[in-house]
Design a protein around this motif. Structure first.
Motif, PDB file in Angstrom:
ATOM      1  N   GLU A  10      44.627  95.376 177.009  1.00 24.04           N
ATOM      2  CA  GLU A  10      43.283  95.460 176.433  1.00 24.04           C
ATOM      3  C   GLU A  10      42.430  96.528 177.098  1.00 24.04           C
ATOM      4  O   GLU A  10      41.455  97.001 176.519  1.00 24.04           O
ATOM      5  N   GLN A  11      42.783  96.916 178.328  1.00 21.86           N
ATOM      6  CA  GLN A  11      42.056  97.976 179.031  1.00 21.86           C
ATOM      7  C   GLN A  11      42.718  99.335 178.834  1.00 21.86           C
ATOM      8  O   GLN A  11      42.380 100.300 179.505  1.00 21.86           O
ATOM      9  N   ASN A  12      43.676  99.393 177.893  1.00 19.84           N
ATOM     10  CA  ASN A  12      44.380 100.631 177.567  1.00 19.84           C
ATOM     11  C   ASN A  12      45.247 101.142 178.712  1.00 19.84           C
ATOM     12  O   ASN A  12      45.534 102.336 178.801  1.00 19.84           O
ATOM     13  N   ASN A  13      45.659 100.242 179.598  1.00 20.52           N
ATOM     14  CA  ASN A  13      46.592 100.602 180.655  1.00 20.52           C
ATOM     15  C   ASN A  13      48.017 100.370 180.179  1.00 20.52           C
ATOM     16  O   ASN A  13      48.284  99.454 179.399  1.00 20.52           O
ATOM     17  N   LEU A  14      48.919 101.188 180.673  1.00 22.37           N
ATOM     18  CA  LEU A  14      50.317 101.025 180.317  1.00 22.37           C
ATOM     19  C   LEU A  14      50.886  99.744 180.916  1.00 22.37           C
ATOM     20  O   LEU A  14      50.740  99.494 182.109  1.00 22.37           O
ATOM     21  N   ILE A  15      51.535  98.953 180.073  1.00 21.73           N
ATOM     22  CA  ILE A  15      52.217  97.748 180.540  1.00 21.73           C
ATOM     23  C   ILE A  15      53.683  98.055 180.813  1.00 21.73           C
ATOM     24  O   ILE A  15      54.232  97.715 181.853  1.00 21.73           O
ATOM     25  N   ASP A  16      54.317  98.705 179.845  1.00 19.58           N
ATOM     26  CA  ASP A  16      55.753  98.967 179.949  1.00 19.58           C
ATOM     27  C   ASP A  16      56.135  99.948 178.846  1.00 19.58           C
ATOM     28  O   ASP A  16      55.369 100.188 177.908  1.00 19.58           O
ATOM     29  N   TYR A  17      57.314 100.505 178.966  1.00 15.76           N
ATOM     30  CA  TYR A  17      57.902 101.249 177.862  1.00 15.76           C
ATOM     31  C   TYR A  17      58.654 100.275 176.958  1.00 15.76           C
ATOM     32  O   TYR A  17      59.045  99.188 177.386  1.00 15.76           O
ATOM     33  N   SER A  21      62.070  99.511 166.821  1.00 15.78           N
ATOM     34  CA  SER A  21      63.194  99.606 165.897  1.00 15.78           C
ATOM     35  C   SER A  21      62.823  99.055 164.530  1.00 15.78           C
ATOM     36  O   SER A  21      62.046  98.100 164.416  1.00 15.78           O
ATOM     37  N   PHE A  22      63.378  99.676 163.501  1.00 14.92           N
ATOM     38  CA  PHE A  22      63.185  99.245 162.118  1.00 14.92           C
ATOM     39  C   PHE A  22      64.549  98.933 161.514  1.00 14.92           C
ATOM     40  O   PHE A  22      65.491  99.719 161.650  1.00 14.92           O
ATOM     41  N   LEU A  23      64.652  97.798 160.852  1.00 11.12           N
ATOM     42  CA  LEU A  23      65.880  97.448 160.152  1.00 11.12           C
ATOM     43  C   LEU A  23      65.667  97.584 158.651  1.00 11.12           C
ATOM     44  O   LEU A  23      64.540  97.535 158.157  1.00 11.12           O
ATOM     45  N   GLY A  24      66.758  97.728 157.923  1.00 10.53           N
ATOM     46  CA  GLY A  24      66.671  97.939 156.482  1.00 10.53           C
ATOM     47  C   GLY A  24      66.001  96.801 155.742  1.00 10.53           C
ATOM     48  O   GLY A  24      65.439  96.981 154.672  1.00 10.53           O
ATOM     49  N   SER A  25      66.040  95.606 156.298  1.00  9.42           N
ATOM     50  CA  SER A  25      65.447  94.443 155.642  1.00  9.42           C
ATOM     51  C   SER A  25      63.937  94.376 155.825  1.00  9.42           C
ATOM     52  O   SER A  25      63.297  93.408 155.415  1.00  9.42           O
ATOM     53  N   GLY A  26      63.359  95.395 156.460  1.00  8.97           N
ATOM     54  CA  GLY A  26      61.922  95.402 156.696  1.00  8.97           C
ATOM     55  C   GLY A  26      61.524  94.769 158.009  1.00  8.97           C
ATOM     56  O   GLY A  26      60.338  94.655 158.315  1.00  8.97           O
ATOM     57  N   VAL A  27      62.510  94.350 158.802  1.00 11.23           N
ATOM     58  CA  VAL A  27      62.235  93.742 160.105  1.00 11.23           C
ATOM     59  C   VAL A  27      61.889  94.838 161.108  1.00 11.23           C
ATOM     60  O   VAL A  27      62.566  95.861 161.193  1.00 11.23           O
ATOM     61  N   THR A  28      60.812  94.615 161.857  1.00  8.23           N
ATOM     62  CA  THR A  28      60.374  95.559 162.883  1.00  8.23           C
ATOM     63  C   THR A  28      60.253  94.813 164.203  1.00  8.23           C
ATOM     64  O   THR A  28      59.728  93.704 164.241  1.00  8.23           O
ATOM     65  N   PHE A  29      60.737  95.420 165.282  1.00  9.02           N
ATOM     66  CA  PHE A  29      60.605  94.754 166.574  1.00  9.02           C
ATOM     67  C   PHE A  29      60.515  95.773 167.700  1.00  9.02           C
ATOM     68  O   PHE A  29      60.934  96.928 167.573  1.00  9.02           O
ATOM     69  N   LEU A  30      59.925  95.321 168.802  1.00  9.53           N
ATOM     70  CA  LEU A  30      59.819  96.102 170.031  1.00  9.53           C
ATOM     71  C   LEU A  30      60.707  95.468 171.093  1.00  9.53           C
ATOM     72  O   LEU A  30      60.727  94.242 171.240  1.00  9.53           O
ATOM     73  N   VAL A  31      61.404  96.304 171.838  1.00 13.56           N
ATOM     74  CA  VAL A  31      62.233  95.826 172.943  1.00 13.56           C
ATOM     75  C   VAL A  31      61.698  96.436 174.236  1.00 13.56           C
ATOM     76  O   VAL A  31      61.949  97.609 174.528  1.00 13.56           O
ATOM     77  N   PRO A  32      60.908  95.684 175.015  1.00 12.95           N
ATOM     78  CA  PRO A  32      60.399  96.220 176.287  1.00 12.95           C
ATOM     79  C   PRO A  32      61.542  96.546 177.239  1.00 12.95           C
ATOM     80  O   PRO A  32      62.597  95.906 177.215  1.00 12.95           O
ATOM     81  N   TYR A  33      61.320  97.546 178.094  1.00 13.43           N
ATOM     82  CA  TYR A  33      62.351  97.927 179.052  1.00 13.43           C
ATOM     83  C   TYR A  33      62.577  96.824 180.082  1.00 13.43           C
ATOM     84  O   TYR A  33      63.698  96.601 180.517  1.00 13.43           O
ATOM     85  N   VAL A 183      44.928 112.880 178.584  1.00 15.43           N
ATOM     86  CA  VAL A 183      44.654 111.580 179.203  1.00 15.43           C
ATOM     87  C   VAL A 183      45.880 110.680 179.111  1.00 15.43           C
ATOM     88  O   VAL A 183      46.287 110.050 180.091  1.00 15.43           O
ATOM     89  N   PHE A 184      46.497 110.623 177.930  1.00 12.40           N
ATOM     90  CA  PHE A 184      47.697 109.804 177.776  1.00 12.40           C
ATOM     91  C   PHE A 184      48.835 110.325 178.651  1.00 12.40           C
ATOM     92  O   PHE A 184      49.615 109.554 179.203  1.00 12.40           O
ATOM     93  N   LYS A 185      48.926 111.648 178.786  1.00 18.75           N
ATOM     94  CA  LYS A 185      49.985 112.228 179.610  1.00 18.75           C
ATOM     95  C   LYS A 185      49.793 111.842 181.073  1.00 18.75           C
ATOM     96  O   LYS A 185      50.746 111.455 181.760  1.00 18.75           O
ATOM     97  N   ILE A 186      48.548 111.941 181.562  1.00 17.55           N
ATOM     98  CA  ILE A 186      48.260 111.552 182.944  1.00 17.55           C
ATOM     99  C   ILE A 186      48.551 110.073 183.143  1.00 17.55           C
ATOM    100  O   ILE A 186      49.113 109.653 184.161  1.00 17.55           O
ATOM    101  N   GLN A 187      48.179 109.258 182.153  1.00 14.64           N
ATOM    102  CA  GLN A 187      48.415 107.822 182.236  1.00 14.64           C
ATOM    103  C   GLN A 187      49.906 107.525 182.344  1.00 14.64           C
ATOM    104  O   GLN A 187      50.336 106.692 183.150  1.00 14.64           O
ATOM    105  N   ALA A 188      50.707 108.223 181.549  1.00 14.96           N
ATOM    106  CA  ALA A 188      52.152 108.011 181.584  1.00 14.96           C
ATOM    107  C   ALA A 188      52.736 108.434 182.929  1.00 14.96           C
ATOM    108  O   ALA A 188      53.605 107.760 183.484  1.00 14.96           O
ATOM    109  N   ILE A 189      52.248 109.556 183.472  1.00 17.22           N
ATOM    110  CA  ILE A 189      52.728 110.022 184.778  1.00 17.22           C
ATOM    111  C   ILE A 189      52.377 109.015 185.862  1.00 17.22           C
ATOM    112  O   ILE A 189      53.201 108.689 186.727  1.00 17.22           O
TER     113      ILE A 189
END
Length: 202
Positions: A10-17, A21-33, A183-189
């Motif tokens: 909520e503070q726009n800080n990076l949590i994780d990478y 992924s998108f599947l043909g059936s319309g399913v969308t999901f995120l897989v955190p590292y 700003v996003f680049k610095i945040q990622a670094i």
């Protein structure tokens, strides 16, 4: 198809990478590292994520299920057209600002403490007037731009210095985009450095 993203809190800080992924059936999901990242989310909540290095591709979505290391998503929404999130990152950079007095440009060495696409916090020993208009060169990005700004507030800082909250003035859309991307680049670094330090400590 998988797209590399970053998860934001909520503070726009990076949590994780995460991999999006998108599947043909319309399913969308995120897989955190990191699997432990899943503990920060709950079904029925929203998750905010940004395509890595694409500052204008930021989304939110409803979490419908958390299982097998995945956040299952519905109602994915592009926030870019609505975006006024002033992402602010901590920095530690020296720069020089200028103001005009009696027709002459006066340089002031300052320390840049935090940065967003809308403003910044600087620290210096000089007592700067809020009535002046200032400018500086963004020498940390590939295409430096000259940015004008004004001082909104002043606070006392350590070592007989003053901290100034500043607002950028009259940015063109392209200039704002360049700043937001930096700003996003610095945040990622910063995030990568933090993760490396954590791994070294293990």
């Amino acid at each position: 198809m998988s797209i590399k993203c970053i998860l934001l809190d909520e503070q726009n800080n990076l949590i994780d990478y995460a991999d999006l992924s998108f599947l043909g059936s319309g399913v969308t999901f995120l897989v955190p590292y990191e699997e432990v990242t899943l503990n920060q989310f709950h079904e029925g909540e929203k998750v905010v994520f940004q395509v890595e290095d694409k500052f204008n591709q930021i989304f939110d979505a409803d979490i419908t299920e958390i299982s097998y290391g995945k956040l299952h998503l519905q109602e994915v929404r592009n926030l870019a057209p609505l975006l006024h999130r002033d992402v602010r990152v901590e920095v530690d950079m020296k720069t020089t600002i200028f103001y005009t007095k009696n027709g002459k440009d006066i340089p002031v060495e300052v320390q840049l403490r935090d940065l967003s696409c809308g403003g910044m916090c600087i620290v210096c020993k000089e007592e700067l007037s809020a009535e002046n208009e200032y400018e500086f060169l963004t020498n940390w990005i590939d295409t430096p731009i000259l940015v004008k700004f004004k001082i909104l507030r002043r606070e006392e800082a350590s070592y007989n210095q003053f901290a100034y909250g500043c607002e950028f003035l009259g940015l063109l859309r392209t200039e704002e985009c360049l700043l937001r991307a930096s700003v996003f680049k610095i945040q990622a670094i910063n995030y990568r450095r933090k993760r490396m330090d954590e791994n070294d400590a293990v």
